[in-house]
Scaffold this active site. Structure first.
Site, short mmCIF file in Angstrom:
data_model
loop_
_atom_site.label_atom_id
_atom_site.label_comp_id
_atom_site.label_asym_id
_atom_site.label_seq_id
_atom_site.Cartn_x
_atom_site.Cartn_y
_atom_site.Cartn_z
N ARG A 164 0.83 -1.23 0.00
CA ARG A 164 0.00 0.00 0.00
C ARG A 164 0.86 1.28 0.00
O ARG A 164 0.47 2.30 0.58
CB ARG A 164 -0.96 0.05 1.20
CG ARG A 164 -2.00 -1.05 1.22
CD ARG A 164 -2.95 -0.94 0.03
NE ARG A 164 -4.08 -1.84 0.16
CZ ARG A 164 -4.12 -3.10 -0.29
NH1 ARG A 164 -3.06 -3.62 -0.91
NH2 ARG A 164 -5.20 -3.83 -0.13
N SER A 238 -10.87 -0.68 2.68
CA SER A 238 -10.18 -0.77 3.98
C SER A 238 -9.79 0.63 4.43
O SER A 238 -9.12 1.35 3.67
CB SER A 238 -8.91 -1.60 3.87
OG SER A 238 -9.19 -2.90 3.42
N GLU A 334 -5.24 3.94 5.79
CA GLU A 334 -4.87 3.65 4.40
C GLU A 334 -5.49 4.70 3.48
O GLU A 334 -4.90 5.10 2.48
CB GLU A 334 -5.38 2.25 4.03
CG GLU A 334 -4.85 1.75 2.71
CD GLU A 334 -5.92 1.12 1.85
OE1 GLU A 334 -6.74 1.87 1.28
OE2 GLU A 334 -5.94 -0.12 1.74
P1 FAD Z 1 -8.74 8.46 -5.73
O1 FAD Z 1 -9.48 8.12 -4.52
O2 FAD Z 1 -9.36 9.43 -6.68
O3 FAD Z 1 -7.30 8.99 -5.33
C1 FAD Z 1 -6.51 8.27 -4.41
C2 FAD Z 1 -5.16 9.01 -4.24
O4 FAD Z 1 -4.43 8.95 -5.46
C3 FAD Z 1 -5.33 10.51 -3.93
O5 FAD Z 1 -4.26 10.90 -3.11
C4 FAD Z 1 -5.23 11.15 -5.30
O6 FAD Z 1 -4.79 12.50 -5.24
C5 FAD Z 1 -4.20 10.27 -5.99
N1 FAD Z 1 -4.37 10.16 -7.44
C6 FAD Z 1 -5.47 9.69 -8.09
N2 FAD Z 1 -5.25 9.67 -9.42
C7 FAD Z 1 -4.00 10.15 -9.60
C8 FAD Z 1 -3.20 10.39 -10.76
N3 FAD Z 1 -3.63 10.15 -12.00
N4 FAD Z 1 -1.95 10.90 -10.57
C9 FAD Z 1 -1.49 11.18 -9.33
N5 FAD Z 1 -2.21 10.99 -8.21
C10 FAD Z 1 -3.44 10.46 -8.35
N6 FAD Z 1 -7.63 -0.84 -2.81
C11 FAD Z 1 -6.80 -1.90 -2.90
O7 FAD Z 1 -5.58 -1.72 -3.03
N7 FAD Z 1 -7.27 -3.17 -2.85
C12 FAD Z 1 -8.58 -3.46 -2.71
O8 FAD Z 1 -8.96 -4.62 -2.67
C13 FAD Z 1 -9.49 -2.36 -2.61
N8 FAD Z 1 -10.81 -2.58 -2.45
C14 FAD Z 1 -11.66 -1.53 -2.35
C15 FAD Z 1 -13.03 -1.79 -2.21
C16 FAD Z 1 -13.93 -0.74 -2.12
C17 FAD Z 1 -15.40 -1.05 -1.96
C18 FAD Z 1 -13.48 0.60 -2.20
C19 FAD Z 1 -14.46 1.73 -2.16
C20 FAD Z 1 -12.12 0.86 -2.34
C21 FAD Z 1 -11.20 -0.19 -2.41
N9 FAD Z 1 -9.82 0.02 -2.55
C22 FAD Z 1 -8.96 -1.04 -2.67
C23 FAD Z 1 -9.27 1.39 -2.58
C24 FAD Z 1 -9.31 2.02 -3.99
O9 FAD Z 1 -10.14 1.30 -4.85
C25 FAD Z 1 -7.91 2.11 -4.60
O10 FAD Z 1 -7.03 2.79 -3.75
C26 FAD Z 1 -7.93 2.82 -5.96
O11 FAD Z 1 -6.68 2.71 -6.59
C27 FAD Z 1 -8.30 4.29 -5.84
O12 FAD Z 1 -8.51 4.79 -7.14
P2 FAD Z 1 -9.24 6.18 -7.38
O13 FAD Z 1 -9.10 6.51 -8.81
O14 FAD Z 1 -10.61 6.13 -6.83
O15 FAD Z 1 -8.32 7.14 -6.51
N1 EPU Z 2 -11.11 -10.49 9.84
C1 EPU Z 2 -11.84 -10.55 11.01
N2 EPU Z 2 -12.88 -9.68 11.15
C2 EPU Z 2 -13.21 -8.79 10.21
C3 EPU Z 2 -12.46 -8.72 9.01
C4 EPU Z 2 -11.40 -9.60 8.85
O1 EPU Z 2 -11.57 -11.35 11.89
O2 EPU Z 2 -14.18 -8.04 10.42
C5 EPU Z 2 -9.99 -11.44 9.67
C6 EPU Z 2 -10.47 -12.80 9.13
O3 EPU Z 2 -9.72 -13.80 9.77
C7 EPU Z 2 -10.03 -12.76 7.68
C8 EPU Z 2 -8.78 -11.87 7.73
O4 EPU Z 2 -9.05 -10.94 8.77
O5 EPU Z 2 -9.75 -14.03 7.20
C9 EPU Z 2 -8.47 -11.16 6.44
O6 EPU Z 2 -9.65 -10.51 5.96
P1 EPU Z 2 -9.88 -10.25 4.39
O7 EPU Z 2 -9.54 -11.47 3.62
O8 EPU Z 2 -11.21 -9.63 4.22
O9 EPU Z 2 -8.74 -9.23 4.03
P2 EPU Z 2 -8.19 -7.93 4.78
O10 EPU Z 2 -6.81 -8.25 5.24
O11 EPU Z 2 -9.15 -7.42 5.76
C10 EPU Z 2 -7.02 -7.00 2.65
C11 EPU Z 2 -6.94 -5.71 1.92
C12 EPU Z 2 -8.16 -5.54 1.02
C13 EPU Z 2 -8.17 -6.69 0.02
C14 EPU Z 2 -8.26 -8.00 0.78
C15 EPU Z 2 -8.18 -9.20 -0.12
C16 EPU Z 2 -5.67 -4.19 3.29
C17 EPU Z 2 -5.69 -3.00 4.18
N3 EPU Z 2 -6.85 -4.60 2.85
O12 EPU Z 2 -8.13 -6.93 3.54
O13 EPU Z 2 -8.01 -4.32 0.30
O14 EPU Z 2 -9.27 -6.59 -0.86
O15 EPU Z 2 -7.14 -8.07 1.72
O16 EPU Z 2 -6.89 -9.34 -0.58
O17 EPU Z 2 -4.61 -4.72 2.99
C18 EPU Z 2 -8.50 -1.98 0.38
O18 EPU Z 2 -7.28 -1.79 0.37
O19 EPU Z 2 -9.32 -1.05 0.38
C19 EPU Z 2 -9.00 -3.36 0.40
C20 EPU Z 2 -10.30 -3.65 0.46
#
Ligand code: FAD
Ligand code: EPU
Length: 339
Positions: A164, A238, A334
Protein backbone atom coordinates in the site's frame (compact mmCIF):
# COMPACT_ATOMS: atom_id res chain seq x y z
CA UNK A 1 -10.07 25.16 -24.11
CA UNK A 2 -9.94 24.18 -20.45
CA UNK A 3 -13.06 24.85 -18.45
CA UNK A 4 -12.31 25.83 -14.86
CA UNK A 5 -15.51 25.60 -12.85
CA UNK A 6 -16.08 27.18 -9.46
CA UNK A 7 -17.76 25.83 -6.31
CA UNK A 8 -18.39 22.32 -7.57
CA UNK A 9 -19.94 19.74 -5.24
CA UNK A 10 -17.76 16.66 -4.81
CA UNK A 11 -20.46 14.45 -3.30
CA UNK A 12 -20.67 12.34 -6.46
CA UNK A 13 -16.90 12.30 -6.88
CA UNK A 14 -16.03 10.46 -3.64
CA UNK A 15 -17.24 6.97 -2.82
CA UNK A 16 -17.64 7.87 0.86
CA UNK A 17 -20.41 10.13 -0.36
CA UNK A 18 -19.47 12.98 1.95
CA UNK A 19 -20.52 16.48 1.01
CA UNK A 20 -17.68 18.89 0.25
CA UNK A 21 -17.12 21.37 -2.53
CA UNK A 22 -14.14 22.27 -4.67
CA UNK A 23 -13.36 25.96 -4.95
CA UNK A 24 -12.04 25.29 -8.47
CA UNK A 25 -12.56 22.15 -10.55
CA UNK A 26 -11.15 21.14 -13.91
CA UNK A 27 -11.42 17.96 -15.95
CA UNK A 28 -8.40 16.78 -17.93
CA UNK A 29 -9.19 14.66 -21.00
CA UNK A 30 -5.79 14.76 -22.74
CA UNK A 31 -2.35 14.82 -21.16
CA UNK A 32 -1.38 17.95 -23.13
CA UNK A 33 -4.04 19.87 -21.21
CA UNK A 34 -1.90 19.59 -18.07
CA UNK A 35 0.83 21.71 -19.64
CA UNK A 36 -1.84 24.17 -20.78
CA UNK A 37 -3.27 24.34 -17.25
CA UNK A 38 0.02 24.90 -15.49
CA UNK A 39 1.21 27.50 -17.99
CA UNK A 40 -0.87 29.83 -15.86
CA UNK A 41 1.39 30.40 -12.80
CA UNK A 42 -1.71 30.91 -10.62
CA UNK A 43 -2.28 27.15 -10.49
CA UNK A 44 1.24 26.28 -9.39
CA UNK A 45 0.62 28.29 -6.22
CA UNK A 46 -2.87 26.95 -5.56
CA UNK A 47 -3.40 23.85 -3.37
CA UNK A 48 -4.23 20.97 -5.69
CA UNK A 49 -6.04 17.67 -5.41
CA UNK A 50 -5.73 15.07 -8.17
CA UNK A 51 -8.92 13.07 -8.40
CA UNK A 52 -9.54 9.72 -10.04
CA UNK A 53 -12.60 7.77 -8.89
CA UNK A 54 -12.45 9.22 -5.35
CA UNK A 55 -12.54 5.70 -3.89
CA UNK A 56 -9.58 6.04 -1.59
CA UNK A 57 -10.05 9.42 0.01
CA UNK A 58 -11.89 11.09 2.86
CA UNK A 59 -12.69 14.76 2.33
CA UNK A 60 -12.65 16.54 5.69
CA UNK A 61 -13.80 19.96 4.48
CA UNK A 62 -14.54 21.96 1.37
CA UNK A 63 -11.39 21.94 -0.75
CA UNK A 64 -10.05 25.49 -0.97
CA UNK A 65 -7.90 24.88 -4.05
CA UNK A 66 -8.09 23.28 -7.51
CA UNK A 67 -9.45 19.75 -7.97
CA UNK A 68 -8.02 18.15 -11.12
CA UNK A 69 -10.19 15.30 -12.26
CA UNK A 70 -8.26 12.93 -14.53
CA UNK A 71 -10.31 11.57 -17.41
CA UNK A 72 -7.56 10.57 -19.87
CA UNK A 73 -8.87 7.55 -21.78
CA UNK A 74 -7.52 4.91 -24.13
CA UNK A 75 -6.22 1.35 -23.96
CA UNK A 76 -3.52 0.09 -26.35
CA UNK A 77 -2.25 -3.47 -26.48
CA UNK A 78 0.50 -5.32 -28.31
CA UNK A 79 1.36 -9.01 -28.39
CA UNK A 80 4.96 -10.18 -28.49
CA UNK A 81 5.16 -14.00 -28.40
CA UNK A 82 3.33 -14.77 -25.14
CA UNK A 83 3.97 -11.34 -23.61
CA UNK A 84 1.22 -8.75 -23.72
CA UNK A 85 2.07 -5.08 -23.43
CA UNK A 86 -0.91 -2.98 -22.37
CA UNK A 87 -0.94 0.79 -21.92
CA UNK A 88 -3.96 2.50 -20.41
CA UNK A 89 -4.87 6.13 -19.87
CA UNK A 90 -4.98 7.23 -16.22
CA UNK A 91 -8.69 8.03 -16.46
CA UNK A 92 -9.73 4.53 -17.51
CA UNK A 93 -11.82 2.75 -14.90
CA UNK A 94 -9.62 0.06 -13.34
CA UNK A 95 -12.21 -2.69 -13.57
CA UNK A 96 -12.93 -1.86 -17.24
CA UNK A 97 -9.24 -2.50 -17.94
CA UNK A 98 -9.42 -5.80 -16.01
CA UNK A 99 -12.45 -6.87 -18.06
CA UNK A 100 -10.81 -5.74 -21.32
CA UNK A 101 -7.82 -7.99 -20.56
CA UNK A 102 -9.82 -10.98 -19.38
CA UNK A 103 -12.01 -10.88 -22.48
CA UNK A 104 -8.87 -11.17 -24.64
CA UNK A 105 -7.21 -13.89 -22.55
CA UNK A 106 -4.53 -11.56 -21.17
CA UNK A 107 -3.52 -12.94 -17.80
CA UNK A 108 -2.30 -11.05 -14.75
CA UNK A 109 -5.10 -8.77 -13.58
CA UNK A 110 -7.74 -11.38 -12.69
CA UNK A 111 -7.12 -11.32 -8.92
CA UNK A 112 -7.44 -7.53 -9.00
CA UNK A 113 -11.00 -7.72 -10.35
CA UNK A 114 -13.62 -5.28 -9.08
CA UNK A 115 -11.25 -2.91 -7.27
CA UNK A 116 -12.90 0.50 -7.66
CA UNK A 117 -11.12 3.55 -9.02
CA UNK A 118 -8.96 4.60 -11.93
CA UNK A 119 -5.90 3.19 -13.66
CA UNK A 120 -3.96 6.36 -12.78
CA UNK A 121 -4.40 5.84 -9.05
CA UNK A 122 -3.39 2.17 -9.16
CA UNK A 123 0.34 2.84 -8.67
CA UNK A 124 -0.25 5.41 -5.90
CA UNK A 125 -0.88 2.82 -3.21
CA UNK A 126 0.24 -0.21 -5.27
CA UNK A 127 -3.27 -1.64 -5.21
CA UNK A 128 -3.50 -5.23 -4.11
CA UNK A 129 -5.95 -8.03 -3.47
CA UNK A 130 -6.06 -11.80 -3.23
CA UNK A 131 -2.31 -12.33 -3.24
CA UNK A 132 -1.48 -10.02 -6.17
CA UNK A 133 -0.26 -6.44 -6.15
CA UNK A 134 -0.01 -3.92 -8.97
CA UNK A 135 3.79 -4.21 -8.86
CA UNK A 136 3.49 -7.82 -10.12
CA UNK A 137 2.12 -6.62 -13.48
CA UNK A 138 3.42 -3.05 -13.63
CA UNK A 139 5.99 -2.09 -16.23
CA UNK A 140 6.17 1.71 -16.08
CA UNK A 141 4.04 4.83 -15.90
CA UNK A 142 4.19 8.26 -17.42
CA UNK A 143 3.67 11.24 -15.14
CA UNK A 144 3.52 15.00 -15.51
CA UNK A 145 5.88 16.92 -13.24
CA UNK A 146 4.07 20.02 -12.05
CA UNK A 147 7.18 22.06 -11.22
CA UNK A 148 8.76 21.67 -14.70
CA UNK A 149 5.70 20.88 -16.86
CA UNK A 150 7.66 17.90 -18.24
CA UNK A 151 6.59 14.29 -18.63
CA UNK A 152 8.71 11.63 -16.98
CA UNK A 153 8.70 7.83 -17.19
CA UNK A 154 8.87 5.91 -13.92
CA UNK A 155 10.12 2.33 -13.99
CA UNK A 156 9.02 -0.21 -11.42
CA UNK A 157 12.21 0.43 -9.42
CA UNK A 158 11.62 4.21 -9.50
CA UNK A 159 8.16 3.71 -7.98
CA UNK A 160 9.53 2.03 -4.80
CA UNK A 161 6.42 -0.08 -4.42
CA UNK A 162 5.67 -1.62 -1.08
CA UNK A 163 2.52 -2.80 0.72
CA UNK A 164 0.00 0.00 0.00
CA UNK A 165 2.93 2.36 -0.69
CA UNK A 166 4.84 4.01 -3.52
CA UNK A 167 7.11 6.96 -4.10
CA UNK A 168 4.02 8.97 -5.16
CA UNK A 169 2.57 8.63 -1.65
CA UNK A 170 5.84 9.46 0.11
CA UNK A 171 8.82 11.46 -1.14
CA UNK A 172 7.19 12.69 -4.38
CA UNK A 173 3.74 13.28 -2.89
CA UNK A 174 1.85 16.00 -4.75
CA UNK A 175 4.61 16.53 -7.33
CA UNK A 176 3.44 14.34 -10.23
CA UNK A 177 0.22 13.53 -12.03
CA UNK A 178 0.13 10.06 -13.58
CA UNK A 179 -1.21 10.16 -17.15
CA UNK A 180 -0.82 6.53 -18.25
CA UNK A 181 0.33 3.15 -16.98
CA UNK A 182 2.01 0.28 -18.87
CA UNK A 183 1.46 -3.33 -17.83
CA UNK A 184 3.23 -6.54 -18.73
CA UNK A 185 0.70 -9.36 -18.96
CA UNK A 186 0.87 -12.82 -20.48
CA UNK A 187 -1.06 -15.17 -22.72
CA UNK A 188 -0.03 -17.95 -20.33
CA UNK A 189 -1.90 -17.69 -17.03
CA UNK A 190 0.09 -18.16 -13.85
CA UNK A 191 -2.82 -18.53 -11.46
CA UNK A 192 -2.44 -17.40 -7.88
CA UNK A 193 -5.28 -19.17 -6.08
CA UNK A 194 -3.81 -19.61 -2.63
CA UNK A 195 -5.29 -16.55 -0.98
CA UNK A 196 -8.37 -16.81 1.19
CA UNK A 197 -11.19 -18.90 -0.16
CA UNK A 198 -10.52 -18.66 -3.93
CA UNK A 199 -9.63 -22.35 -4.25
CA UNK A 200 -12.51 -23.37 -1.98
CA UNK A 201 -14.97 -21.34 -4.02
CA UNK A 202 -13.68 -22.80 -7.32
CA UNK A 203 -14.07 -26.31 -5.90
CA UNK A 204 -17.58 -25.50 -4.70
CA UNK A 205 -18.39 -24.51 -8.29
CA UNK A 206 -16.94 -27.79 -9.60
CA UNK A 207 -14.14 -25.97 -11.45
CA UNK A 208 -10.88 -27.91 -11.61
CA UNK A 209 -9.23 -26.12 -14.56
CA UNK A 210 -10.14 -22.46 -14.07
CA UNK A 211 -10.07 -19.86 -16.82
CA UNK A 212 -9.21 -16.21 -16.26
CA UNK A 213 -12.94 -15.50 -16.29
CA UNK A 214 -13.60 -18.13 -13.60
CA UNK A 215 -10.99 -16.62 -11.31
CA UNK A 216 -12.26 -13.11 -11.93
CA UNK A 217 -15.84 -14.20 -11.18
CA UNK A 218 -14.84 -15.99 -7.97
CA UNK A 219 -12.78 -13.02 -6.75
CA UNK A 220 -15.68 -10.68 -7.57
CA UNK A 221 -18.11 -12.97 -5.74
CA UNK A 222 -15.93 -13.05 -2.60
CA UNK A 223 -15.48 -9.28 -2.69
CA UNK A 224 -19.21 -8.61 -3.02
CA UNK A 225 -19.93 -10.89 -0.05
CA UNK A 226 -17.56 -8.94 2.20
CA UNK A 227 -17.43 -5.37 0.99
CA UNK A 228 -20.20 -2.79 0.84
CA UNK A 229 -21.09 -1.45 -2.61
CA UNK A 230 -20.25 2.26 -2.63
CA UNK A 231 -23.21 2.98 -4.89
CA UNK A 232 -25.52 2.06 -2.01
CA UNK A 233 -23.40 2.64 1.10
CA UNK A 234 -20.55 5.13 1.20
CA UNK A 235 -17.09 3.74 1.94
CA UNK A 236 -13.51 3.73 0.67
CA UNK A 237 -12.61 0.07 1.19
CA UNK A 238 -10.18 -0.77 3.98
CA UNK A 239 -9.86 2.34 6.08
CA UNK A 240 -6.61 1.20 7.74
CA UNK A 241 -3.60 -0.79 6.58
CA UNK A 242 -2.97 -4.20 8.05
CA UNK A 243 -0.20 -3.42 10.57
CA UNK A 244 3.22 -4.96 9.96
CA UNK A 245 5.15 -5.46 13.20
CA UNK A 246 8.37 -7.16 14.30
CA UNK A 247 8.34 -10.72 15.67
CA UNK A 248 9.47 -9.25 19.00
CA UNK A 249 6.36 -7.04 19.10
CA UNK A 250 4.22 -9.92 17.91
CA UNK A 251 5.31 -12.42 20.54
CA UNK A 252 3.47 -10.92 23.58
CA UNK A 253 0.32 -10.33 21.50
CA UNK A 254 0.41 -13.94 20.32
CA UNK A 255 0.91 -15.18 23.87
CA UNK A 256 -2.11 -13.28 25.13
CA UNK A 257 -4.26 -13.91 22.02
CA UNK A 258 -3.16 -17.20 20.42
CA UNK A 259 -5.97 -16.88 17.86
CA UNK A 260 -4.65 -13.55 16.48
CA UNK A 261 -4.94 -13.58 12.65
CA UNK A 262 -1.44 -13.09 11.24
CA UNK A 263 0.69 -13.72 8.16
CA UNK A 264 4.49 -13.86 7.72
CA UNK A 265 5.63 -10.58 6.11
CA UNK A 266 9.31 -11.36 5.46
CA UNK A 267 12.40 -9.88 7.16
CA UNK A 268 11.31 -11.18 10.57
CA UNK A 269 8.05 -9.25 10.35
CA UNK A 270 4.44 -10.23 10.86
CA UNK A 271 1.32 -8.74 9.28
CA UNK A 272 -1.77 -8.65 11.48
CA UNK A 273 -5.34 -8.58 10.15
CA UNK A 274 -6.55 -5.14 11.20
CA UNK A 275 -10.16 -6.30 10.69
CA UNK A 276 -9.62 -8.93 13.38
CA UNK A 277 -8.06 -6.43 15.80
CA UNK A 278 -10.97 -4.02 15.29
CA UNK A 279 -13.56 -6.77 15.65
CA UNK A 280 -11.95 -7.92 18.93
CA UNK A 281 -12.41 -4.38 20.26
CA UNK A 282 -16.15 -4.77 19.70
CA UNK A 283 -16.49 -2.43 16.73
CA UNK A 284 -17.69 -4.80 14.01
CA UNK A 285 -21.04 -3.67 12.61
CA UNK A 286 -21.30 -0.86 15.20
CA UNK A 287 -23.26 2.20 14.12
CA UNK A 288 -22.04 5.46 15.65
CA UNK A 289 -24.06 8.50 14.56
CA UNK A 290 -24.04 8.45 10.74
CA UNK A 291 -20.95 6.31 10.53
CA UNK A 292 -19.77 2.89 11.69
CA UNK A 293 -17.95 -0.23 10.56
CA UNK A 294 -19.32 -2.65 7.97
CA UNK A 295 -21.18 -5.66 9.36
CA UNK A 296 -19.17 -8.16 7.27
CA UNK A 297 -15.76 -6.47 7.42
CA UNK A 298 -14.73 -4.36 10.41
CA UNK A 299 -11.83 -2.80 8.48
CA UNK A 300 -14.28 -0.87 6.30
CA UNK A 301 -15.75 2.34 7.70
CA UNK A 302 -19.05 3.36 6.19
CA UNK A 303 -21.28 6.37 5.76
CA UNK A 304 -24.80 5.35 6.73
CA UNK A 305 -26.07 8.61 5.22
CA UNK A 306 -25.23 12.22 5.88
CA UNK A 307 -21.89 11.58 7.60
CA UNK A 308 -19.35 14.37 7.37
CA UNK A 309 -15.68 13.73 6.71
CA UNK A 310 -14.87 15.00 10.22
CA UNK A 311 -17.36 12.55 11.73
CA UNK A 312 -15.79 9.56 9.94
CA UNK A 313 -12.31 10.80 10.82
CA UNK A 314 -13.09 11.20 14.50
CA UNK A 315 -14.69 7.72 14.54
CA UNK A 316 -11.50 6.33 12.98
CA UNK A 317 -9.49 7.97 15.80
CA UNK A 318 -11.67 6.16 18.36
CA UNK A 319 -10.86 2.87 16.66
CA UNK A 320 -7.14 3.63 16.61
CA UNK A 321 -7.25 4.43 20.35
CA UNK A 322 -9.11 1.29 21.31
CA UNK A 323 -6.90 -1.04 19.21
CA UNK A 324 -3.85 0.58 20.77
CA UNK A 325 -5.25 0.18 24.28
CA UNK A 326 -6.09 -3.50 23.79
CA UNK A 327 -3.15 -4.66 21.66
CA UNK A 328 -0.47 -1.94 21.82
CA UNK A 329 -0.61 -1.71 18.01
CA UNK A 330 -1.06 1.62 16.22
CA UNK A 331 -3.26 1.39 13.12
CA UNK A 332 -2.28 3.60 10.18
CA UNK A 333 -4.98 5.02 7.94
CA UNK A 334 -4.87 3.65 4.40
CA UNK A 335 -7.41 6.10 3.02
CA UNK A 336 -6.00 9.48 1.92
CA UNK A 337 -7.21 12.20 4.28
CA UNK A 338 -7.85 15.43 2.37
CA UNK A 339 -8.08 18.65 4.37
P1 FAD B 1 -8.74 8.46 -5.73
O1 FAD B 1 -9.48 8.12 -4.52
O2 FAD B 1 -9.36 9.43 -6.68
O3 FAD B 1 -7.30 8.99 -5.33
C1 FAD B 1 -6.51 8.27 -4.41
C2 FAD B 1 -5.16 9.01 -4.24
O4 FAD B 1 -4.43 8.95 -5.46
C3 FAD B 1 -5.33 10.51 -3.93
O5 FAD B 1 -4.26 10.90 -3.11
C4 FAD B 1 -5.23 11.15 -5.30
O6 FAD B 1 -4.79 12.50 -5.24
C5 FAD B 1 -4.20 10.27 -5.99
N1 FAD B 1 -4.37 10.16 -7.44
C6 FAD B 1 -5.47 9.69 -8.09
N2 FAD B 1 -5.25 9.67 -9.42
C7 FAD B 1 -4.00 10.15 -9.60
C8 FAD B 1 -3.20 10.39 -10.76
N3 FAD B 1 -3.63 10.15 -12.00
N4 FAD B 1 -1.95 10.90 -10.57
C9 FAD B 1 -1.49 11.18 -9.33
N5 FAD B 1 -2.21 10.99 -8.21
C10 FAD B 1 -3.44 10.46 -8.35
N6 FAD B 1 -7.63 -0.84 -2.81
C11 FAD B 1 -6.80 -1.90 -2.90
O7 FAD B 1 -5.58 -1.72 -3.03
N7 FAD B 1 -7.27 -3.17 -2.85
C12 FAD B 1 -8.58 -3.46 -2.71
O8 FAD B 1 -8.96 -4.62 -2.67
C13 FAD B 1 -9.49 -2.36 -2.61
N8 FAD B 1 -10.81 -2.58 -2.45
C14 FAD B 1 -11.66 -1.53 -2.35
C15 FAD B 1 -13.03 -1.79 -2.21
C16 FAD B 1 -13.93 -0.74 -2.12
C17 FAD B 1 -15.40 -1.05 -1.96
C18 FAD B 1 -13.48 0.60 -2.20
C19 FAD B 1 -14.46 1.73 -2.16
C20 FAD B 1 -12.12 0.86 -2.34
C21 FAD B 1 -11.20 -0.19 -2.41
N9 FAD B 1 -9.82 0.02 -2.55
C22 FAD B 1 -8.96 -1.04 -2.67
C23 FAD B 1 -9.27 1.39 -2.58
C24 FAD B 1 -9.31 2.02 -3.99
O9 FAD B 1 -10.14 1.30 -4.85
C25 FAD B 1 -7.91 2.11 -4.60
O10 FAD B 1 -7.03 2.79 -3.75
C26 FAD B 1 -7.93 2.82 -5.96
O11 FAD B 1 -6.68 2.71 -6.59
C27 FAD B 1 -8.30 4.29 -5.84
O12 FAD B 1 -8.51 4.79 -7.14
P2 FAD B 1 -9.24 6.18 -7.38
O13 FAD B 1 -9.10 6.51 -8.81
O14 FAD B 1 -10.61 6.13 -6.83
O15 FAD B 1 -8.32 7.14 -6.51
N1 EPU C 1 -11.11 -10.49 9.84
C1 EPU C 1 -11.84 -10.55 11.01
N2 EPU C 1 -12.88 -9.68 11.15
C2 EPU C 1 -13.21 -8.79 10.21
C3 EPU C 1 -12.46 -8.72 9.01
C4 EPU C 1 -11.40 -9.60 8.85
O1 EPU C 1 -11.57 -11.35 11.89
O2 EPU C 1 -14.18 -8.04 10.42
C5 EPU C 1 -9.99 -11.44 9.67
C6 EPU C 1 -10.47 -12.80 9.13
O3 EPU C 1 -9.72 -13.80 9.77
C7 EPU C 1 -10.03 -12.76 7.68
C8 EPU C 1 -8.78 -11.87 7.73
O4 EPU C 1 -9.05 -10.94 8.77
O5 EPU C 1 -9.75 -14.03 7.20
C9 EPU C 1 -8.47 -11.16 6.44
O6 EPU C 1 -9.65 -10.51 5.96
P1 EPU C 1 -9.88 -10.25 4.39
O7 EPU C 1 -9.54 -11.47 3.62
O8 EPU C 1 -11.21 -9.63 4.22
O9 EPU C 1 -8.74 -9.23 4.03
P2 EPU C 1 -8.19 -7.93 4.78
O10 EPU C 1 -6.81 -8.25 5.24
O11 EPU C 1 -9.15 -7.42 5.76
C10 EPU C 1 -7.02 -7.00 2.65
C11 EPU C 1 -6.94 -5.71 1.92
C12 EPU C 1 -8.16 -5.54 1.02
C13 EPU C 1 -8.17 -6.69 0.02
C14 EPU C 1 -8.26 -8.00 0.78
C15 EPU C 1 -8.18 -9.20 -0.12
C16 EPU C 1 -5.67 -4.19 3.29
C17 EPU C 1 -5.69 -3.00 4.18
N3 EPU C 1 -6.85 -4.60 2.85
O12 EPU C 1 -8.13 -6.93 3.54
O13 EPU C 1 -8.01 -4.32 0.30
O14 EPU C 1 -9.27 -6.59 -0.86
O15 EPU C 1 -7.14 -8.07 1.72
O16 EPU C 1 -6.89 -9.34 -0.58
O17 EPU C 1 -4.61 -4.72 2.99
C18 EPU C 1 -8.50 -1.98 0.38
O18 EPU C 1 -7.28 -1.79 0.37
O19 EPU C 1 -9.32 -1.05 0.38
C19 EPU C 1 -9.00 -3.36 0.40
C20 EPU C 1 -10.30 -3.65 0.46
Amino acid sequence: MLQIQENVSLINFNTFGVEASAHYFVEINHKEELAELFMDPQWKQTPMLVLGGGSNMLLLNDFAGLVIRINIRGIEHRISHTDIHVEAGAGEVWNDLVNFCIARGYAGLENLSLIPGSVGASPIQNIGAYGVELKDVFQSCEAFEIATCQFKTFTKADCKFDYRESVFKSELKGQYIIVSVKFLLSLVPNFNLKYGVIEQELTARGITKPTLKDVSQVVSHIRVSKLPDPSTIGNAGSFFKNPVISTAEFSPIHQQHPEVVNYPAGDGQVKLAAGWLIEQCGWKGKVVGNTGTWKNQALVLVNHGGATGEEVYSFSSQIIDSVYTKFGVTLQREVNIIS
